[in-house]
Design a protein around this motif. Structure first.
Motif, PDB file in Angstrom:
ATOM      1  N   SER A  87       0.823  -1.215   0.000  1.00 55.74           N
ATOM      2  CA  SER A  87       0.000   0.000   0.000  1.00 55.74           C
ATOM      3  C   SER A  87       0.851   1.256   0.000  1.00 55.74           C
ATOM      4  N   LEU A 135       1.139   4.114  -2.795  1.00 60.72           N
ATOM      5  CA  LEU A 135       0.924   5.519  -2.431  1.00 60.72           C
ATOM      6  C   LEU A 135       2.016   6.401  -3.048  1.00 60.72           C
ATOM      7  N   LEU A 161      -5.028   4.849  -1.417  1.00 58.70           N
ATOM      8  CA  LEU A 161      -4.976   4.151  -0.131  1.00 58.70           C
ATOM      9  C   LEU A 161      -6.256   3.349   0.089  1.00 58.70           C
ATOM     10  N   LEU A 206      -4.880   2.643   8.563  1.00 56.79           N
ATOM     11  CA  LEU A 206      -5.367   3.343   7.361  1.00 56.79           C
ATOM     12  C   LEU A 206      -6.026   4.662   7.746  1.00 56.79           C
ATOM     13  N   SER A 227      -4.957   8.307   6.398  1.00 56.99           N
ATOM     14  CA  SER A 227      -5.909   9.160   5.684  1.00 56.99           C
ATOM     15  C   SER A 227      -6.090  10.485   6.399  1.00 56.99           C
TER      16      SER A 227
END
Lengths: 304, 349
Positions: free
Chosen positions: A82, A86, A228, A271, A275
């Motif tokens: 991930s 990104l 994401l 996550l 974010s």
């Protein structure tokens, strides 16, 4: 923006009878309470509710316990995927956003309107469907698969499949942001630079880029946030192979399937933190944007 | 730098913006391109700057063809209608931009920038951003920026269009003085005849992409070559007149005319200040209204058998004695020009 300010204020003309006054006044306290209650209730239901439920649940297990489930090869690999996605999203959308925006707005070529419309396609169609279409193109027996096999490149169910899916769904954000700003700027400043002897390269670095950089940053951050959270396209194209092509989102999904809820909570928490970080920077950029716009259009200040 | 333009044409889609335009500009002069909006004057300016390329025709600078020279290699200063200042750079950085991209060393750059800011009367404001300046100040920054790389030609697109009337008048006088001081060949575009005539050495009048007339302000005012020019450069009366041996007949009025065909039907153009009214009964016209306009007075009258007639007189003129609404008057035309009747092309602005 300042164009609007230049319009004369609307004034009721003498020949027009005013509407019944009380109808124009602010709504009654009751209406206001009901209205704001509805809005807040809705936001709470779809935004805050699930998020706080998640936080409460994790708090019950203990943040440490949830996160400790991530110290595990598969979880770390999913996380690594991930984060790599990104970073790739950031770089590619940074370059494509600036160049794509300039080409779409400044250059004239046949089919420009169509290409511009197609750029929005990823916003409209389901990522799962996109993943499926890619499979038809580059998957086993796909149109391009003989070519890919000949040059010995494997895309589907590899990390590059994830990259492909992610780049597709994040494509519109930076191009759109940059295009809007370029449209609004017009070509005057760039033409001025040219007549002053600047090469196209100098014009880009010294005039165009400084004017679009905040929009570009904004678009890239939106794309990063999107990358994401992407699930459908990376699931279909990557296959969510544990320890290979799992990403943070598919890891959460698989953990729930395997009833490994603590790990799912831990990854969700992580996550959410990422974010929030991106959102925080976005807000900062918005404020910067407002400030520069004030600098570009705002009233004269008498500071030297 | 002297400029020669030959048979320039430019079409945008189905719109002929520039239609076979040729002219020359002497080195060191200040020239106005005057015309109504949409007449193609800005396109001509942009072709000279290399920002547009002509469909056909050629541009020559000092006898050398420059038609296909890139805008950035033409050594031309261009002042945009809405300034086009770089909003993310300070005033000093804006002015120094042309030197920066030419790799002029920082010390020379700073000196030249300071010198130019002094020249345009903005010394000490180098650290500000364009948004912190007034319209007139921004315009002067745009000029300083264009002058910094020492251009061979200065082009100005509606340079005073975006500032208010009072500042505009000051800037005009200032531009004229600046031109005389710096001496760079300059061409500016305007739709304002006062601006063109009060500032420039020569005026080129453009209409529908064509050059209607070029000459000194006096030449154009005294001898407008086409009906369009006559209408455009002054407050005029236009009649369809019958010519008979050099005498034009309009309704009850007869007057000798200085130009054009001497027989048949013609367009007779009389400027509002080339008329004299005398109170006389029966006369040839009736005064309708007398409108004071500051230092002048405008008189509307109806000419028997020909329709309305407008004249202007100085406020205290003896010619106004007895001129009042309803009075019968005799009309004397001190100067009139005739043009062949042409349908369509020479429409009024």
């Amino acid at each position: 923006m300042h164009k609007l300010e230049a319009l004369p204020a609307l004034r009721p003309s003498a020949s027009v009878r005013p509407l019944k006054d009380d109808k124009l006044r602010a709504p009654s306290p009751l209406t206001r309470i009901v209205l704001s209650g509805l809005v807040l209730g809705y936001l709470g239901l779809v935004l805050l509710g699930p998020l706080s439920a998640l936080l409460v649940e994790i708090a019950e297990i203990g943040f440490g316990v949830a996160l400790s489930k991530l110290v595990d090869t598969t979880a770390l690999l999913a996380l690594k995927n991930s984060i790599l996605l990104l970073l790739i999203t950031m770089v590619v959308n940074g370059v494509v956003g600036a160049l794509g925006g300039i080409v779409l707005v400044r250059h004239r070529f046949p089919g420009r309107a169509l290409v511009s419309a197609l750029c929005d396609l990823p916003l409209a169609v389901s990522p799962v469907m996109i993943g499926l279409s890619f499979l038809l193109l580059i998957g086993k027996g796909g149109v391009l698969s003989p070519l890919l096999e000949a040059i010995n490149i494997k895309l589907v169910f590899t990390f590059w499949g994830l990259v492909l899916g992610t780049l597709f769904v994040t494509l519109p954000y930076s191009i759109r942001e940059v295009s809007y700003v370029l449209e609004e700027l017009g070509t005057d400043e760039e033409e001025a630079a040219t007549t002053l002897g600047a090469s196209p390269w100098q014009t880009f670095w010294k005039v165009t880029l400084p004017n679009i950089r905040i929009a570009l940053g904004y678009g890239v951050l939106m794309a990063m946030a999107r990358s994401l959270g992407e699930f459908g396209a990376v699931l279909v194209l990557g296959g969510s192979i544990s320890g290979q092509t799992q990403t943070a989102t598919t890891f959460i999904h698989d953990s729930i399937e395997e009833r490994n809820l603590d790990a799912a909570y831990g990854m969700s928490l992580l996550l959410a933190v990422f974010s929030s970080g991106l959102l925080f920077i976005l807000e900062r950029l918005k404020k910067r944007q407002a400030k520069t716009q004030k600098r570009a259009h705002g009233p004269s200040k008498q500071t030297a | 730098m002297s400029i020669r333009v030959e048979h320039l044409r430019k079409r945008f889609g189905s719109f002929q913006a520039v239609d076979d335009v040729s002219f020359e500009v002497e080195s060191g002069s200040l020239v106005a391109l005057l015309g109504p909006s949409g007449s193609g004057k800005s396109t001509i300016l942009r072709i000279l700057a290399g920002l547009e390329s002509p469909d056909s025709g050629s541009v020559w600078f000092d006898g050398e063809e420059a038609t296909h020279v890139h805008a950035r290699s033409r050594a031309i200063g261009f002042v945009f209608q809405h300034y086009a200042l770089f909003r993310h750079l300070t005033v000093a950085e804006n002015v120094g931009f042309g030197l920066l991209v030419r790799n002029v060393d920082p010390k020379t750059r700073a000196e030249r920038t300071e010198q130019l800011l002094e020249l345009v009367g903005l010394g000490g404001l180098g650290g500000r951003y364009p948004s912190q300046l007034s319209g007139g100040q921004r315009q002067r920054v745009a000029l300083a920026r264009a002058l910094a790389p020492e251009p061979r030609l200065l082009l100005l697109d509606e340079p005073f269009g975006a500032v208010d009337a009072k500042v505009r008048e000051e800037l005009r006088q200032w531009l004229r003085r600046l031109h005389d001081e710096v001496g760079v060949t300059s061409i500016f575009v305007t739709h304002d005849q006062d601006e063109a005539f009060s500032v420039s050495d020569r005026v080129l009048i453009i209409n529908h992409g064509k050059l209607e007339q070029s000459g000194t302000p006096a030449e154009i005012l005294d001898e407008p070559r086409t009906e369009f020019v006559a209408r455009f450069v002054g407050d005029v009366n236009v009649f369809t007149a019958q010519m008979d041996k050099g005498i034009a007949k309009v309704g009850a009025l007869q007057t000798p005319a200085q130009s054009g065909p001497s027989d048949g039907q013609v367009q007779l153009v009389v400027r509002s200040y080339d008329l004299k009214f005398f109170r006389e009964d029966p006369g040839v016209a009736t005064v309708e209204r007398v409108v004071p306009l500051g230092d002048r007075v405008r008189v509307h009258a109806t000419l028997d058998g020909a329709g309305s007639l407008v004249a202007q007189f100085p406020r205290r003129s003896s010619l106004l004695r007895g001129i009042e609404a309803g009075a019968r008057i005799q009309v004397e035309v001190t100067y009139a020009r005739t043009y062949p009747l042409e349908s369509g092309r020479n429409s009024a602005p």
